[in-house]
Design a protein around this motif. Sequence first.
Motif, PDB file in Angstrom:
ATOM      1  N   GLY A 175      82.930  37.459  38.455  1.00 50.14           N
ATOM      2  CA  GLY A 175      83.176  38.673  39.222  1.00 50.14           C
ATOM      3  C   GLY A 175      84.658  38.873  39.484  1.00 50.14           C
ATOM      4  N   MET A 176      84.951  39.644  40.514  1.00 50.92           N
ATOM      5  CA  MET A 176      86.339  39.893  40.887  1.00 50.92           C
ATOM      6  C   MET A 176      86.965  38.585  41.360  1.00 50.92           C
ATOM      7  N   PRO A 177      88.092  38.188  40.809  1.00 50.39           N
ATOM      8  CA  PRO A 177      88.719  36.926  41.251  1.00 50.39           C
ATOM      9  C   PRO A 177      89.207  37.015  42.679  1.00 50.39           C
ATOM     10  N   GLY A 178      89.342  35.858  43.300  1.00 48.08           N
ATOM     11  CA  GLY A 178      89.853  35.819  44.665  1.00 48.08           C
ATOM     12  C   GLY A 178      88.831  36.178  45.723  1.00 48.08           C
ATOM     13  N   SER A 179      87.550  35.904  45.456  1.00 52.04           N
ATOM     14  CA  SER A 179      86.517  36.189  46.439  1.00 52.04           C
ATOM     15  C   SER A 179      86.628  35.232  47.621  1.00 52.04           C
ATOM     16  N   THR A 180      85.800  35.458  48.646  1.00 51.49           N
ATOM     17  CA  THR A 180      85.826  34.559  49.802  1.00 51.49           C
ATOM     18  C   THR A 180      85.428  33.141  49.398  1.00 51.49           C
ATOM     19  N   VAL A 181      84.531  33.003  48.427  1.00 51.56           N
ATOM     20  CA  VAL A 181      84.129  31.671  47.962  1.00 51.56           C
ATOM     21  C   VAL A 181      85.296  30.977  47.268  1.00 51.56           C
ATOM     22  N   ASP A 182      86.026  31.717  46.449  1.00 51.90           N
ATOM     23  CA  ASP A 182      87.204  31.139  45.788  1.00 51.90           C
ATOM     24  C   ASP A 182      88.247  30.717  46.816  1.00 51.90           C
ATOM     25  N   ALA A 183      88.415  31.550  47.848  1.00 49.07           N
ATOM     26  CA  ALA A 183      89.373  31.223  48.902  1.00 49.07           C
ATOM     27  C   ALA A 183      88.926  29.979  49.666  1.00 49.07           C
ATOM     28  N   GLU A 184      87.625  29.863  49.934  1.00 47.71           N
ATOM     29  CA  GLU A 184      87.107  28.670  50.614  1.00 47.71           C
ATOM     30  C   GLU A 184      87.364  27.417  49.779  1.00 47.71           C
ATOM     31  N   ALA A 185      87.207  27.538  48.473  1.00 46.66           N
ATOM     32  CA  ALA A 185      87.474  26.385  47.607  1.00 46.66           C
ATOM     33  C   ALA A 185      88.930  25.964  47.708  1.00 46.66           C
ATOM     34  N   ALA A 186      89.822  26.944  47.810  1.00 44.92           N
ATOM     35  CA  ALA A 186      91.253  26.629  47.911  1.00 44.92           C
ATOM     36  C   ALA A 186      91.588  25.940  49.217  1.00 44.92           C
ATOM     37  N   VAL A 187      91.065  26.455  50.330  1.00 46.79           N
ATOM     38  CA  VAL A 187      91.469  25.933  51.634  1.00 46.79           C
ATOM     39  C   VAL A 187      90.708  24.676  52.038  1.00 46.79           C
ATOM     40  N   PHE A 188      89.437  24.582  51.672  1.00 45.78           N
ATOM     41  CA  PHE A 188      88.633  23.449  52.126  1.00 45.78           C
ATOM     42  C   PHE A 188      88.535  22.316  51.113  1.00 45.78           C
TER      43      PHE A 188
END
Length: 233
Positions: A175-188
């Motif tokens: 899907g569209m990159p940078g979703s909330t799930v992608d962001a969660e993967a980055a921060v957590f």
Amino acid sequence: MGHVITVKRSDAWWTVVVIDPIAAPLVRLLARVRPVTPNRVTIASVVVAILSAVAWVRGHSVAAALLFQAAFLLDCIDGKLAHLRGDASRYGAWMDSVADAVRMAACYGGLAWWLAGRPDFDRRAALVLAAYPVLHAGVILTGHAWPRDKAEESTTISLAPTATAMLRAAPGRLGMPGSTVDAEAAVFTLGPLLAAPLVGLWVAAGMNLAHLAVAILARGRVALREDRPHRDM
């Protein structure tokens, strides 16, 4: 039972590339274990998320990052298992939403506790630490405010429950990159595992900000264009 599982036609990059290839074979195995119900998997995801939060507070960042993804993996399994067994229900969906909220609140609280005790934590870090959950919520709220038509609701496909099938289908499901799930993967996960938690936090906040800006501008223009005939009447 067990020949195919239902997945979203379009999903977050992290989910498509990393989580689904792991979740699919596990769903196939768990489908035959009757005591393992979707709701019990949801409860297990909450328990693991709380363990992740405890690990953050105690300073075990690597364990916390891995436990966070284990909780998210279980969160992705419960829905697939429910659809495979024909057990999907409104109550299960409600439990899943509650589990998501508990996972985010517990793990973010634990992460904030850990980050605030680091020697490199300063005012800029405090600012982005406060901004991230606000931006995260903004992306979710603007998404819920956007009406979905019937065609958009039919967004699932059936695939063989194997890692190979998931990876083969992955390019068409991104899907569209940078979703909330992608962001969660980055921060957590990625930030702590790479020993750069504050970088992960900045990247996650940037993802959510970009996602929110695109959603506001693009959807706002569409809404104005669609509402123009009503304003001209």
